[in-house]
Each structure stands twice: as structure tokens, then as C-alpha cells.
Motif scaffolding. Structure first.
Motif, PDB file in Angstrom:
ATOM      1  N   SER A 289       0.854  -1.186   0.000  1.00 14.02           N
ATOM      2  CA  SER A 289       0.000   0.000   0.000  1.00 14.02           C
ATOM      3  C   SER A 289       0.890   1.236   0.000  1.00 14.02           C
ATOM      4  O   SER A 289       2.096   1.155   0.269  1.00 14.02           O
ATOM      5  N   LEU A 290       0.301   2.393  -0.274  1.00 18.58           N
ATOM      6  CA  LEU A 290       1.087   3.622  -0.300  1.00 18.58           C
ATOM      7  C   LEU A 290       1.539   4.053   1.091  1.00 18.58           C
ATOM      8  O   LEU A 290       2.408   4.926   1.223  1.00 18.58           O
ATOM      9  N   THR A 291       0.975   3.437   2.110  1.00 22.49           N
ATOM     10  CA  THR A 291       1.424   3.725   3.477  1.00 22.49           C
ATOM     11  C   THR A 291       2.547   2.797   3.914  1.00 22.49           C
ATOM     12  O   THR A 291       3.053   2.918   5.028  1.00 22.49           O
ATOM     13  N   GLY A 292       2.932   1.845   3.032  1.00 24.54           N
ATOM     14  CA  GLY A 292       4.032   0.953   3.351  1.00 24.54           C
ATOM     15  C   GLY A 292       3.623  -0.407   3.872  1.00 24.54           C
ATOM     16  O   GLY A 292       4.479  -1.223   4.218  1.00 24.54           O
ATOM     17  N   LYS A 293       2.327  -0.688   3.918  1.00 25.24           N
ATOM     18  CA  LYS A 293       1.865  -1.980   4.404  1.00 25.24           C
ATOM     19  C   LYS A 293       2.007  -3.032   3.306  1.00 25.24           C
ATOM     20  O   LYS A 293       1.645  -2.797   2.158  1.00 25.24           O
ATOM     21  N   GLU A 294       2.534  -4.198   3.675  1.00 18.98           N
ATOM     22  CA  GLU A 294       2.646  -5.299   2.718  1.00 18.98           C
ATOM     23  C   GLU A 294       1.267  -5.926   2.527  1.00 18.98           C
ATOM     24  O   GLU A 294       0.675  -6.454   3.464  1.00 18.98           O
ATOM     25  N   LEU A 295       0.755  -5.880   1.301  1.00 13.84           N
ATOM     26  CA  LEU A 295      -0.581  -6.405   1.005  1.00 13.84           C
ATOM     27  C   LEU A 295      -0.552  -7.866   0.598  1.00 13.84           C
ATOM     28  O   LEU A 295      -1.472  -8.619   0.911  1.00 13.84           O
ATOM     29  N   ARG A 296       0.476  -8.249  -0.118  1.00 16.54           N
ATOM     30  CA  ARG A 296       0.610  -9.664  -0.484  1.00 16.54           C
ATOM     31  C   ARG A 296       2.051  -9.937  -0.882  1.00 16.54           C
ATOM     32  O   ARG A 296       2.800  -9.033  -1.245  1.00 16.54           O
ATOM     33  N   SER A 297       2.412 -11.229  -0.818  1.00 17.05           N
ATOM     34  CA  SER A 297       3.728 -11.679  -1.240  1.00 17.05           C
ATOM     35  C   SER A 297       3.543 -12.882  -2.143  1.00 17.05           C
ATOM     36  O   SER A 297       2.904 -13.866  -1.761  1.00 17.05           O
ATOM     37  N   ILE A 298       4.067 -12.771  -3.355  1.00 20.29           N
ATOM     38  CA  ILE A 298       3.940 -13.838  -4.345  1.00 20.29           C
ATOM     39  C   ILE A 298       5.282 -14.535  -4.475  1.00 20.29           C
ATOM     40  O   ILE A 298       6.277 -13.921  -4.878  1.00 20.29           O
ATOM     41  N   GLU A 299       5.328 -15.801  -4.093  1.00 18.49           N
ATOM     42  CA  GLU A 299       6.549 -16.582  -4.252  1.00 18.49           C
ATOM     43  C   GLU A 299       6.510 -17.286  -5.601  1.00 18.49           C
ATOM     44  O   GLU A 299       5.490 -17.870  -5.970  1.00 18.49           O
ATOM     45  N   VAL A 300       7.615 -17.214  -6.324  1.00 16.54           N
ATOM     46  CA  VAL A 300       7.672 -17.805  -7.656  1.00 16.54           C
ATOM     47  C   VAL A 300       8.805 -18.816  -7.725  1.00 16.54           C
ATOM     48  O   VAL A 300       9.777 -18.748  -6.961  1.00 16.54           O
ATOM     49  N   ASP A 301       8.659 -19.738  -8.651  1.00 15.36           N
ATOM     50  CA  ASP A 301       9.656 -20.788  -8.827  1.00 15.36           C
ATOM     51  C   ASP A 301      10.737 -20.318  -9.793  1.00 15.36           C
ATOM     52  O   ASP A 301      10.995 -20.935 -10.827  1.00 15.36           O
ATOM     53  N   LEU A 302      11.320 -19.190  -9.457  1.00 12.90           N
ATOM     54  CA  LEU A 302      12.387 -18.593 -10.251  1.00 12.90           C
ATOM     55  C   LEU A 302      13.466 -18.101  -9.299  1.00 12.90           C
ATOM     56  O   LEU A 302      13.182 -17.809  -8.123  1.00 12.90           O
ATOM     57  N   ASP A 303      14.689 -17.963  -9.790  1.00 18.33           N
ATOM     58  CA  ASP A 303      15.783 -17.505  -8.942  1.00 18.33           C
ATOM     59  C   ASP A 303      16.230 -16.104  -9.349  1.00 18.33           C
ATOM     60  O   ASP A 303      16.350 -15.807 -10.544  1.00 18.33           O
ATOM     61  N   SER A 304      16.504 -15.276  -8.333  1.00 15.45           N
ATOM     62  CA  SER A 304      17.086 -13.941  -8.545  1.00 15.45           C
ATOM     63  C   SER A 304      16.277 -13.125  -9.545  1.00 15.45           C
ATOM     64  O   SER A 304      16.677 -12.901 -10.688  1.00 15.45           O
ATOM     65  N   LEU A 305      15.112 -12.645  -9.092  1.00 13.21           N
ATOM     66  CA  LEU A 305      14.240 -11.879  -9.975  1.00 13.21           C
ATOM     67  C   LEU A 305      14.955 -10.602 -10.424  1.00 13.21           C
ATOM     68  O   LEU A 305      15.499  -9.849  -9.616  1.00 13.21           O
TER      69      LEU A 305
END
Length: 732
Positions: free
Chosen positions: A175-191
Motif C-alpha cells: 500500500s502507499l502507506t508501506g503496508k505489505e498487502l501480499r507476497s507472491i513466491e515464484v519458482d524462479l531464482d534472482s528476480l
């Protein structure tokens, strides 16, 4: 001890105390001038090492001290010090490209992006954080949650949230206030990169091991590449294509469903690092590790990109890491590991190069409304650059400008040109007021009458002409037999003189009646100047002499003195405004400065002081009307300021070709130069004008940058106690 003896002791003590106080004050003066000079010299050193922003700040410190000293102890500041400080600030302000600098990250910044409404900036850093800033540079929030380097940050199309990618193999929404809304984990290395589709429905992810398309809920829609590193990924402007830049010098295009549409391989084996769509989707520009740009263009949005006959442009000396188009596609910017940002027209004409970053530049974006360019670098800074920055007043003709002069009130300026015209301009904004037409060949010289109502001019058409300031030609004088090279009014305006290639000086009444012809020169006469008291006229010639003519009561002139230069043609001659000096310049790079006085009403000149500091022929020179400062122009296009002891105070460059003339404003707070580059430049040196401009430019930086000194935050405040008088200081 007797009373008389006590009085002697008391008087002696008072005398010694006053002498000590005087010495103390003199030493304080020396110290203040030395410190101001040191600040200005430090600013110059920063300026010429491509640290213009730091140079401006250092100049601002010096000028604020100068202002406060001038207010409390005006006699303490030497004229040379004042000029040095103001010319350095003028140079720093008008040449600086950087508007603001955002600092706070503790490691390299890999990306910067702008919110859809243009009011917020987001940055991604190797310090594992995302930071949100106001456009003014105020840090609004720091987003902590990633466990590894953050490589990319993008705003959602609605501007209500933002997404970041990291080497911890997650994509996070905030969010624009700095709150983490979601975290998407992916099967990839070093985005390495992410981008959202324009409709905000899809998320494209690139990494060290491949690329994928995801829905915003995190579910994977399609794997694109699985066996190689993908440096960059982006959607086309209409969202129907996905572009990937991959290891192996390949650029691949995909549809939204993940089907491969086209594979583009670089025509030469260069490491391919980045690519960007133009806003209309018809052009792709790719960047490589050798600093080249490769351009693919298609006629229709639905067509594949031709792979033959592509354009290749060498744009930087080192790898190009980022490309970004402005909103209408008329320009694009490139960022490089050579520490520069460049702006190009769509036809690949280089428009501007921005210097200042001290390490690789990883990202660059245009602000769609302010016209600013914003860049992020591994030097841990975000910098805002002014593309359409405030500039000096520049006056333009279609051909070289031969001469210029201020009006007596300092509000207007006249220029004479090879385009056969004289133009009258407003000093403040460069607005053209009138164009005087009538000469049939180059106009070499122009001069205002002291009352500002008329002008005279001389040209290659062998005429002298009188004009009213509304452009009306009053009279044409045809007595010269060759080109007219200079004209000058007497101080009272009751007569004027003209100099010519015909080896004569002619004296005219105000109305244009020929009064006298002075024919003693043996070669062309290049320059004329009346003494401020009106008693003398000096003429400089290619016959290597300066002739001094004295005015009789009947207004005729006779030759009273002759000054010679055995080695050189003489290019210019001028009296100082206090009537104490005469100076003339030569083709041999030297200036002769002579102190003058009168004995029995006749002028006398002391042996000349030779000013030998110039590195090229001196074309023109003029004394400041208020201070013992000499301004000169040389054949290497430089404007220089000198003390009368041959000390060079400042060199300014701005013209692209020979400077043809220079003139101080009557108040001594501006100087104008004309050039064969078809321009005249007004260099403003008024203290409050330069301070206001500089403080306005630096206001956001001084207010919000955390590295600004506490004392510097007060620099532009009216109650700044930067400098006290000696009475208020503990001066030992």
C-alpha cells in the motif's frame, strides 16, 4: 609621575589600542576575502569535475556570506572578491542540470518509478527496501519486507499500490502507506525485473532462470523461458505483447497467453541488455554492452519487426542499462554505466547529456508534466534533472552579431548584425522591441545616445546612420570611403565619432553634420572611445598606434599624444569610467594599461603596465563602470575578468564562435557579449537576482535531503546568521 606624564601614557595607550583595533579589523577583512575566494575556487573545482550541483551549493554558501557582509561591512569586501563570487554563482546556476537529489538508501538503487498521477516516486535498492518519496524529495515511507536485493518497483495502473521484485524470489504488493498487502513466491531464482500489463491484470516476471506471466493473485499463467537468464521483461503499450531480453543476444516477443511471436537476434554479436517499446508500439530500441542502440521499426502494429536493415547507433562509451520514451514518443532517454543520461529525439539527434552521477545509472524516466528527467544510480542517489531549465537571456540574429551596447538606463540593449539589421531588445527578458532596417551590408557598430532617444550605426556599406528608437531612419551619412568599423558618442551626446577602413576618424555633430576628419592613421581604424570627461578621443589602428586626440573649446580635435605597440595591430581601446586609466589590446595577446592624468590641461600617461595573461589574441576589452575590473574577450571564444595587476579572476565560456563585442551595463551588474555564432548573451551578476534563482532551484533539496548540513538548511532564509561583523565575533 606627573599629571602630564600620566596624560602621555593614557594618550599612548589609546593610540596603541586604536592601532591594534585597526590592525585587527584589517586582518579580519583579509580573512573574509580569502575565505570567500576559497569557497568560490572550491565551487569552480567541483564545477569542472562534473559536480555542478555541489558547485552550486558551494557558490550559494559564498554568496550568502557575501550578502551578509555587504549589509554589515560593505567596505570589507574587495571588488575582485565580489566579482569572483558572483560570476561563480552565475556560472553554477545557469550551467547546473540537476534540480534535486534524493538520498537515504544505504546501498545501490536499481530502479525508480513514477506514480500515474506524477506526484510520487518509488525506488528499489540493494539495501532490501522500497522507498516512497514525494516529488519534492520528502521520504514518505520505507517498505521493509524483502530479504534480498530489490531489483524493480512499479505502480499499479490505478496508483493505489505498488509492486516490487527481489532476489529473494518474491514479488510483493505494498500500500502507499508501506503496508505489505501480499507476497507472491515464484519458482524462479534472482528476480531481475517485473512489469504490469496496462490493464493491471497481468504480472510479467523476469529472473536469472527464466520468465513467467502471472495473474495478480499469484497464479502462474504461462512460463515463457526456462533455461536462460532474462534481463528485462515488458508489455507493449497496448498490452497485447510481452517483450523479453534474454541471455544469448536475443529479444523475444510473446502474446499475452505466452505464445512466442518472434525471435530477434542482434545483427552483431554484442551482449544485449535492455529493450523498450515506443508509445505507439511500432518501434523497439535495444541496448547492448558496448553502448550501442539497435532500432527495429514496423509499419503496422500487427506486423512483425523486420530483422534486416536495422539501424545501429553508437550512443554511449559503456553499456546501456535502461531506455525510456517520453509520453508522446518524440524523445527517449538512455542510462549507462558511463555515468551519464542522454536525451535523444526520435530521429536519434542527441539533445542533452546529463553529468553528475558517480556510478552506474540503472534507471531513467520522464516526468510527463514537469519535463524533468529522473534517474537512479548505484551511487545511492536519485536525481531530478531539468531538461527545460531556466537559461540566460540570449538574443538571436540570423547571421553573426558584430556589436552590442546597453542603453544608458540599462533596460534595453542594441545589437548590430551581418544580417544588415540593428535590433533593440529588453534586457530583462530578451523581448525584441524594434528592428532597424536600412543598411545594405553588414552592420559593424552601434551606439546609444546618452539620453536614450537615438542611435548611431556604421556598416560595410560605408555609411553612418542615425536612428530613432522606434526604428525610423533619421539620416544617412556617406562621407567615408570604405567600411565603417566603429562609432561612439561623446559623454554629453553633443557629437559622435566614426572610424573606418579608409584610415580616418570623422567627427560629427549630433544632427549628423561632418565637423572634422582626422587622417593621421596609416591603416584601418578599429576602435574609438571618448574619455568620460569628454576632453579626449582615443583611436586604435592596425598601424600599431593609439592616437589621443584632445578637444579644443571650438569642438575641433588635435593630436596630443601617440601610444605605440611595436609588435601588433591594436584591436581595441577604452578609457576607465573614473578617467584614471587607458587600456588597449593587441593581436599579440597583450594588453597595455596606462595610468593617466592632466598637467596644464594636457593628458599625461605613465609607462604602461603590461597584462600578459591571455592565451590568445585579445579582441575586445572594457572596464567595469564601478570597480577596477577589466573584462576581455579573446579569439578562443572566452570572456575573462581581470584585476588591473594582471590577476585572472574568472573565465567564462558560452559562445561557440569568436566573441565580437562586449559591454557592461551602466550599473556594472551585468555584461553582454555578442558572437559570430549569431547570438548575444546577457550575463546577469546582480546578487539578489542570482540568490533568488539559486535558492528557488535548491529549495526542495535544502528542505528534505537528510545529508544537508543544519547550517545549510538556513541558507535561503532571511534571518540566516551566516556571517557576523567583526564586532559580533570573537576575532583574535
Amino acid at each position: 609621575m606627573t599629571i602630564a606624564g600620566l596624560l602621555v601614557v593614557v594618550v599612548s595607550m589609546v593610540f596603541l589600542a586604536r592601532r591594534a583595533e585597526s590592525q585587527r579589523y584589517q586582518q579580519w577583512q583579509v580573512t573574509q576575502n580569502a575565505e570567500l575566494m576559497a569557497l568560490s575556487n572550491a565551487s569552480e573545482a567541483l564545477f569542472y569535475s562534473d559536480q555542478q550541483f555541489e558547485a552550486l551549493l558551494e557558490s550559494l554558501r559564498a554568496t550568502v556570506r557575501l550578502r551578509n557582509l555587504t549589509a554589515t561591512n560593505p567596505e570589507a569586501i574587495a571588488p575582485a572578491t565580489r566579482l569572483k563570487v558572483l560570476t561563480t554563482l552565475e556560472q553554477s546556476y545557469f550551467e547546473v542540470q540537476e534540480k534535486n537529489r534524493l538520498e537515504g538508501h544505504t546501498d545501490s538503487i536499481f530502479d525508480v518509478n513514477l506514480s500515474p498521477n506524477g506526484q510520487l516516486l518509488a525506488s528499489a535498492s540493494w539495501d532490501d527496501t522500497v522507498r516512497l518519496w514525494s516529488l519534492e524529495g520528502e521520504l514518505l515511507t520505507t517498505m521493509i519486507g524483502h530479504e534480498e536485493r530489490v531489483t524493480r518497483v512499479v505502480f499499479a495502473p490505478d496508483g493505489q499500490s505498488l509492486f516490487s521484485s527481489s532476489w529473494d524470489n518474491t514479488v510483493k504488493e505494498w500500500s502507499l502507506t508501506g503496508k505489505e498487502l501480499r507476497s507472491i513466491e515464484v519458482d524462479l531464482d534472482s528476480l531481475t525485473a517485473i512489469n504490469l500489463s496496462p490493464d493491471g491484470e497481468l504480472l510479467a516476471i523476469a529472473s536469472g532462470t527464466g520468465a513467467e506471466i502471472h495473474a495478480l493473485d499469484g497464479s502462474m499463467i504461462q512460463k515463457l523461458t526456462t533455461d536462460r537468464e532474462v534481463y528485462w521483461i515488458a508489455f507493449s503499450p497496448d498490452g497485447e505483447e510481452v517483450l523479453t531480453v534474454e541471455q544469448g543476444n536475443q529479444l523475444l516477443l510473446w502474446n499475452r497467453q505466452g505464445d512466442r511471436l518472434q525471435t530477434i537476434t542482434l545483427p552483431i554479436q554484442k551482449a544485449f541488455l535492455f529493450a523498450a517499446y515506443s508509445p505507439d508500439g511500432k518501434t523497439i530500441i535495444g541496448a547492448d554492452a558496448q553502448g550501442n542502440l539497435t532500432v527495429w521499426e514496423r509499419g503496422d502494429r500487427q506486423d512483425p519487426f523486420p530483422t534486416e536493415g536495422v539501424r545501429i547507433l553508437n550512443a554511449h562509451t559503456d553499456p546501456i542499462l535502461f531506455i525510456n520514451f517520453n509520453r508522446d514518443g518524440s524523445q527517449f532517454a538512455t542510462a549507462s554505466t558511463d555515468d551519464t543520461v542522454k536525451i535523444w529525439d526520435k530521429d536519434f539527434t542527441l539533445r542533452k547529456t546529463f553529468y553528475g552521477h558517480r556510478d552506474d545509472i540503472r534507471s531513467v524516466i520522464f516526468h510527463p508534466r514537469t519535463g524533468q528527467l529522473i534517474s537512479a544510480s548505484m551511487d545511492k542517489t536519485i536525481r531530478l534533472w531539468e531538461y527545460n531549465k531556466d537559461t540566460r537571456v540570449v538574443l538571436r540574429h540570423g547571421q553573426p552579431i558584430r556589436d552590442l551596447t546597453f542603453a544608458a538606463d540599462g533596460k534595453s540593449i542594441a545589437t548590430a548584425s551581418n544580417d544588415k539589421t540593428i535590433r533593440l531588445w529588453q534586457r530583462q527578458d530578451g523581448k525584441l522591441e524594434h528592428t532597424l532596417r536600412g543598411h545594405t551590408d553588414w552592420v559593424n557598430a552601434v551606439a546609444w545616445h546618452p539620453d536614450g532617444t537615438t542611435l548611431i550605426s556604421g556598416g560595410d556599406d560605408e555609411t553612418v546612420r542615425l536612428w530613432s528608437t522606434d526604428g525610423t531612419l533619421i539620416k544617412t551619412l556617406r562621407d567615408h570611403d570604405d567600411r565603417v568599423l566603429d562609432v561612439a558618442w561623446s559623454p554629453k551626446g553633443d557629437m559622435f565619432a566614426s572610424a573606418s577602413l579608409d584610415q580616418t576618424v570623422r567627427i560629427w555633430s549630433r544632427e549628423g553634420q561632418l565637423l572634422q576628419t582626422l587622417a593621421e592613421h596609416q591603416d584601418r581604424v578599429n576602435s574609438l572611445d571618448f574619455s568620460p570627461d569628454g576632453k579626449l578621443l582615443a583611436s586604435a589602428s592596425d598601424d600599431r598606434t593609439v592616437k589621443i586626440w584632445q578637444r579644443r573649446p571650438d569642438n575641433s580635435f588635435f593630436l596630443v599624444s601617440q601610444l605605440e605597440d611595436q609588435d601588433s595591430w591594436i584591436t581595441d581601446v577604452v578609457f576607465s569610467q573614473d578617467n584614471q586609466y587607458l587600456a588597449f589590446s593587441g593581436y599579440d595577446n597583450n594588453i597595455q594599461l596606462l595610468r593617466m592624468s592632466y598637467r596644464n590641461n594636457n593628458p599625461e600617461f605613465e609607462p604602461p603596465i603590461m597584462l600578459k595573461g591571455h592565451s590568445d589574441s585579445v579582441a575586445h576589452l572594457q572596464f567595469n563602470p564601478l570597480f577596477p575590473i577589466l573584462a576581455t574577450s579573446t579569439w578562443n571564444n572566452q570572456l575573462q575578468f581581470w584585476q588591473l595587476d594582471d590577476t585572472l579572476l574568472k573565465t567564462i565560456e558560452g559562445h561557440q564562435e569568436l566573441i565580437t563585442a562586449l559591454d557592461w551595463s551602466p550599473d556594472g551588474q551585468a555584461i553582454a557579449t555578442s558572437s559570430n555564432d549569431n547570438t548575444a548573451i546577457i550575463w546577469e551578476l546582480e546578487l539578489e537576482f542570482l540568490l533568488a534563482k539559486s535558492c528557488d532551484l535548491l529549495s526542495d533539496y535544502l528542505a528534505y535531503n537528510p545529508k544537508v548540513r543544519d547550517s545549510d538548511r538556513l541558507l535561503c532564509q532571511a534571518d540566516n546568521p551566516e556571517m557576523l561583523s567583526p564586532a559580533d565575533q570573537d576575532v583574535e
